[in-house]
Enzyme design. Structure first.
Site, PDB file in Angstrom:
ATOM      1  CG  ASP A  11      25.981 -34.819  24.513  1.00 38.35           C
ATOM      2  OD1 ASP A  11      27.073 -35.260  24.124  1.00 38.35           O
ATOM      3  OD2 ASP A  11      25.139 -35.523  25.087  1.00 38.35           O
ATOM      4  CG  ASP A  52      23.199 -38.075  22.961  1.00 38.70           C
ATOM      5  OD1 ASP A  52      24.106 -38.543  23.671  1.00 38.70           O
ATOM      6  OD2 ASP A  52      22.073 -37.791  23.401  1.00 38.70           O
ATOM      7  CG  HIS A  54      20.787 -41.504  20.158  1.00 35.47           C
ATOM      8  ND1 HIS A  54      21.500 -42.243  21.080  1.00 35.47           N
ATOM      9  CD2 HIS A  54      20.380 -40.379  20.813  1.00 35.47           C
ATOM     10  CE1 HIS A  54      21.517 -41.592  22.236  1.00 35.47           C
ATOM     11  NE2 HIS A  54      20.860 -40.465  22.099  1.00 35.47           N
ATOM     12  CB  SER A  60      16.365 -43.148  24.911  1.00 32.14           C
ATOM     13  OG  SER A  60      16.853 -42.439  23.782  1.00 32.14           O
ATOM     14  CG  HIS A  99      17.563 -36.740  21.092  1.00 32.28           C
ATOM     15  ND1 HIS A  99      16.730 -37.623  21.760  1.00 32.28           N
ATOM     16  CD2 HIS A  99      18.792 -36.898  21.673  1.00 32.28           C
ATOM     17  CE1 HIS A  99      17.403 -38.275  22.684  1.00 32.28           C
ATOM     18  NE2 HIS A  99      18.671 -37.856  22.655  1.00 32.28           N
ATOM     19  CE  LYS A 124      27.312 -38.184  25.470  1.00 31.24           C
ATOM     20  NZ  LYS A 124      25.837 -38.240  25.582  1.00 31.24           N
ATOM     21  CD  GLU A 131      19.788 -42.490  26.979  1.00 30.26           C
ATOM     22  OE1 GLU A 131      20.683 -42.423  26.105  1.00 30.26           O
ATOM     23  OE2 GLU A 131      18.668 -41.961  26.853  1.00 30.26           O
ATOM     24  CB  ALA A 172      20.880 -31.622  29.668  1.00 32.24           C
ATOM     25  CB  CYS A 176      24.827 -35.847  28.603  1.00 31.74           C
ATOM     26  SG  CYS A 176      23.632 -36.892  27.739  1.00 31.74           S
TER      27      CYS A 176
END
Length: 234
Positions: A11, A52, A54, A60, A99, A124, A131, A172, A176
């Site tokens: 990420d 990510d 999304h 989330s 985000h 993902k 989540e 992070a 993740c």
């Protein structure tokens, strides 16, 4: 049998790394030289970058929940395991700022990353109902490759290539990276995280995260360790 190693870069996206990123992780950009050095290394047989990805209506995102319990980073919800049709199973879920929305600049991987060395990109968190911190499965352990949660069965891809060892870096560290490392160990890989190659959303949590990773079967290495230095001389 000699090790067959993979690198997973977790990420390293604009929203997590830029000073004005929507969910910027403190000092995340400091990891970039080490991560690029690892990407340039010939010690890895396979190199993966995750991100990510999304939808706007992701569960989330704090803005998708009613006031007053929708404060980013502060509020929590009880998330149901809808994906597996087990709504009686719930999990406490922290709410985040919007985000890494699909197709936005914030969701793009850093332009400074040596992406020419990456063999696979795993997107993902694409199922709005649940989540997904880990690149291997969602928070309930569901794998929905090709069905909305994640674009690839990462464990399957690594096993197909005979990977034995997995090294993880990125952001992070407390989310993740943490869950990707734990799932890699669960999937049967000898798993390592290089601690200078990660940064946490909540920096003070790293000692506890590190302890949890070790209990989960992973090894936490320093970039100065001989094992890591050998990666740069292979």
């Amino acid at each position: 049998m000699s090790a067959v190693s993979a690198l997973i870069v977790v990420d390293m996206q604009n929203d997590f790394c830029l000073p004005k990123g929507a969910l910027a992780v403190e000092n995340a950009m400091e990891t970039l030289p080490l991560i690029n050095k690892l990407l340039d290394s010939d010690a890895f047989n396979y190199k993966v970058a995750t991100k990510d990805w999304h939808p706007q209506n992701h569960i989330s995102f704090a803005s998708n929940h009613p006031e007053p319990h929708n404060k980013p980073l502060e509020s929590f919800i009880d998330m149901k395991n809808i994906v597996a049709n087990k709504p009686h199973e719930t999990m406490r879920q922290r709410l985040w700022p919007v985000h890494c929305v699909q197709g936005t600049r914030g969701a793009e991987l850093l332009s400074e990353l040596h992406m020419d060395k990456v063999d696979l990109i795993v997107e993902k968190g694409t199922d709005e109902r649940v989540e997904m911190y880990s690149a291997f499965s969602d928070s309930f352990g569901n794998l929905t490759a090709g069905e909305g949660g994640v674009t690839h069965d990462l464990a399957g891809r690594l096993h197909e290539r005979g990977i034995t060892d997995v090294y993880c870096v990125g952001v992070a560290g407390d989310y993740c990276v943490n869950y990707t490392v734990l799932d890699a160990a669960k999937a049967g890989f000898k798993t390592f995280v290089i601690e200078q190659g990660q940064r946490c959303v909540d920096p003070g949590t790293w000692p506890d995260v590190k302890n949890g990773l070790q209990k989960g079967g992973a090894q936490v290495l320093s970039e100065d360790d001989e094992q890591v230095q050998r990666l740069f001389t292979s």
